[in-house]
Write a protein that holds these residues in place. Structure first.
Motif, PDB file in Angstrom:
ATOM      1  N   UNK A  91      58.147 -21.789 -20.223  1.00 19.12           N
ATOM      2  CA  UNK A  91      59.337 -21.412 -19.445  1.00 19.12           C
ATOM      3  C   UNK A  91      59.007 -20.249 -18.526  1.00 19.12           C
ATOM      4  N   UNK A  92      59.404 -20.420 -17.278  1.00 21.53           N
ATOM      5  CA  UNK A  92      59.171 -19.400 -16.267  1.00 21.53           C
ATOM      6  C   UNK A  92      60.500 -18.883 -15.744  1.00 21.53           C
ATOM      7  N   UNK A  93      60.544 -17.581 -15.505  1.00 23.00           N
ATOM      8  CA  UNK A  93      61.723 -17.007 -14.854  1.00 23.00           C
ATOM      9  C   UNK A  93      61.195 -16.303 -13.612  1.00 23.00           C
ATOM     10  N   UNK A  94      61.598 -16.770 -12.464  1.00 22.98           N
ATOM     11  CA  UNK A  94      61.048 -16.261 -11.196  1.00 22.98           C
ATOM     12  C   UNK A  94      59.518 -16.230 -11.230  1.00 22.98           C
ATOM     13  N   UNK A  95      58.947 -17.334 -11.646  1.00 24.23           N
ATOM     14  CA  UNK A  95      57.483 -17.515 -11.700  1.00 24.23           C
ATOM     15  C   UNK A  95      56.773 -16.673 -12.757  1.00 24.23           C
ATOM     16  N   UNK A  96      57.533 -15.921 -13.548  1.00 23.09           N
ATOM     17  CA  UNK A  96      56.938 -15.112 -14.619  1.00 23.09           C
ATOM     18  C   UNK A  96      56.923 -15.966 -15.895  1.00 23.09           C
ATOM     19  N   UNK A 144      79.926 -10.456 -16.426  1.00 23.12           N
ATOM     20  CA  UNK A 144      79.788 -10.646 -14.972  1.00 23.12           C
ATOM     21  C   UNK A 144      78.345 -10.376 -14.529  1.00 23.12           C
ATOM     22  N   UNK A 145      77.758  -9.318 -15.072  1.00 22.41           N
ATOM     23  CA  UNK A 145      76.376  -8.983 -14.683  1.00 22.41           C
ATOM     24  C   UNK A 145      75.407 -10.047 -15.181  1.00 22.41           C
ATOM     25  N   UNK A 146      75.696 -10.598 -16.361  1.00 24.32           N
ATOM     26  CA  UNK A 146      74.811 -11.640 -16.909  1.00 24.32           C
ATOM     27  C   UNK A 146      74.921 -12.932 -16.093  1.00 24.32           C
ATOM     28  N   UNK A 147      76.132 -13.228 -15.632  1.00 25.08           N
ATOM     29  CA  UNK A 147      76.318 -14.417 -14.797  1.00 25.08           C
ATOM     30  C   UNK A 147      75.560 -14.231 -13.487  1.00 25.08           C
ATOM     31  N   UNK A 148      75.669 -13.024 -12.931  1.00 23.78           N
ATOM     32  CA  UNK A 148      74.971 -12.729 -11.673  1.00 23.78           C
ATOM     33  C   UNK A 148      73.460 -12.926 -11.859  1.00 23.78           C
ATOM     34  N   UNK A 149      72.978 -12.432 -12.986  1.00 26.48           N
ATOM     35  CA  UNK A 149      71.551 -12.580 -13.281  1.00 26.48           C
ATOM     36  C   UNK A 149      71.194 -14.071 -13.391  1.00 26.48           C
ATOM     37  N   UNK A 150      72.016 -14.810 -14.148  1.00 30.88           N
ATOM     38  CA  UNK A 150      71.732 -16.236 -14.389  1.00 30.88           C
ATOM     39  C   UNK A 150      71.703 -17.035 -13.083  1.00 30.88           C
ATOM     40  N   UNK A 151      72.615 -16.710 -12.183  1.00 31.14           N
ATOM     41  CA  UNK A 151      72.672 -17.478 -10.934  1.00 31.14           C
ATOM     42  C   UNK A 151      71.622 -17.013  -9.924  1.00 31.14           C
ATOM     43  N   UNK A 152      71.060 -15.834 -10.149  1.00 27.63           N
ATOM     44  CA  UNK A 152      70.111 -15.338  -9.140  1.00 27.63           C
ATOM     45  C   UNK A 152      68.652 -15.639  -9.495  1.00 27.63           C
ATOM     46  N   UNK A 153      68.394 -15.968 -10.768  1.00 28.60           N
ATOM     47  CA  UNK A 153      66.986 -16.218 -11.123  1.00 28.60           C
ATOM     48  C   UNK A 153      66.649 -17.708 -11.015  1.00 28.60           C
ATOM     49  N   UNK A 154      65.365 -17.963 -10.941  1.00 29.14           N
ATOM     50  CA  UNK A 154      64.906 -19.340 -10.887  1.00 29.14           C
ATOM     51  C   UNK A 154      64.232 -19.675 -12.221  1.00 29.14           C
ATOM     52  N   UNK A 155      64.935 -20.462 -13.046  1.00 29.13           N
ATOM     53  CA  UNK A 155      64.370 -20.844 -14.349  1.00 29.13           C
ATOM     54  C   UNK A 155      63.647 -22.177 -14.203  1.00 29.13           C
ATOM     55  N   UNK A 156      62.452 -22.226 -14.737  1.00 33.38           N
ATOM     56  CA  UNK A 156      61.659 -23.434 -14.584  1.00 33.38           C
ATOM     57  C   UNK A 156      60.996 -23.800 -15.907  1.00 33.38           C
ATOM     58  N   UNK A 157      61.043 -25.076 -16.250  1.00 31.62           N
ATOM     59  CA  UNK A 157      60.405 -25.512 -17.489  1.00 31.62           C
ATOM     60  C   UNK A 157      59.262 -26.447 -17.147  1.00 31.62           C
TER      61      UNK A 157
END
Ligand code: DC
Length: 230
Positions: free
Chosen positions: A84-89, A61-74
């Motif tokens: 690959x960026x996660x929340x601009x990182x 559940x916590x991993x799903x929450x994380x996955x849906x809350x971050x912005x993944x960008x390629x």
């Protein structure tokens, strides 16, 4: 012509770790001027971020929450694999760390985490011509893909390649260490309940043990041509 309902062309490349998927997918995407989608990098980015945030990797559940809350960008790059960026990182290098490699299969085994990442992967492949690599690209993510490839290679050869790649990046790994890690991940990925690693029934299997990347790419281009003339 390639039988296709949509206007986009989708090519999937699945297979075990070290079979050459990302090298081949990148080269093929460059040749065809398609978008290259590295789905493994997405599972790695979630794993890295979860480890950073101290999220237990058995807490779906916590991993799903994380996955849906971050912005993944390629972000595509000319001569190299996508960033690959996660929340601009920028996590491009961090996701290849051994710690992430050791834990990513555990995260990828959660069906609900997969569901979220599959949504994102499908979205990217909806509007672009793509070469997508992964474990379930042809079976689950893009079941109607135009051309499905499943790459294999002997464990020894896969370990040799991965070892060279890791050590070129500054790590110090022995062949035995890498072989053990790959074998462990293969078993985990093939036996998990959620989208196990298996070739799609309509995938073409290519054993890359004795082939150069250029030869594999040419084989796939020939297959695509064959399909076009069907
Ligand atoms: O291709 P890779 O080694 O970067 O993948 C990392 C892990 O993620 C691997 O253990 C399997 C998993 N994975 C997956 O389960 N499904 C995908 N589509 C891609 C990767």
């Amino acid at each position: 012509m390639i039988k296709k309902e949509e206007l986009v062309i989708q090519i999937t490349i699945d297979g075990p770790a070290g079979a050459g998927k990302s090298t081949i997918a990148k080269k093929l995407a460059d040749k065809l001027r398609f978008l290259y989608i590295d789905t493994g990098a997405m599972y790695r980015a979630i794993t890295y971020t979860a480890l950073q945030q101290g999220i237990p990797l058995d807490d779906e559940a916590a991993l799903v929450k994380l996955t849906t809350s971050v912005n993944l960008d390629m972000v595509q790059q000319k001569e190299a694999k996508p960033k690959i960026y996660c929340n601009d990182l920028d996590l491009t290098l961090a996701i290849r760390e051994p710690l992430v490699s050791r834990h990513v299969s555990q995260v990828a085994a959660h069906g609900l985490v997969r569901q979220e990442l599959v949504k994102l992967q499908r979205k990217l492949a909806q509007k672009n011509n793509v070469v997508m690599d992964g474990r379930d690209a042809g079976t689950v993510v893009l079941p109607n893909a135009d051309c499905k490839i499943f790459l294999t290679a002997s464990l020894k050869e896969r370990a040799r390649r991965r070892c060279l790649e890791l050590n070129a990046g500054g790590h110090r790994h022995t062949l035995e260490m890498v072989k053990a890690d790959l074998a462990r991940r293969d078993t985990y990925d093939q036996n998990r309940k959620a989208s196990p690693l298996i070739p799609a029934t309509d995938a073409v299997i290519i054993d890359t043990t004795f082939l150069t990347p250029a030869e594999v790419v040419q084989k796939i281009l020939d297959l695509i041509k064959e399909k076009e003339s069907d």
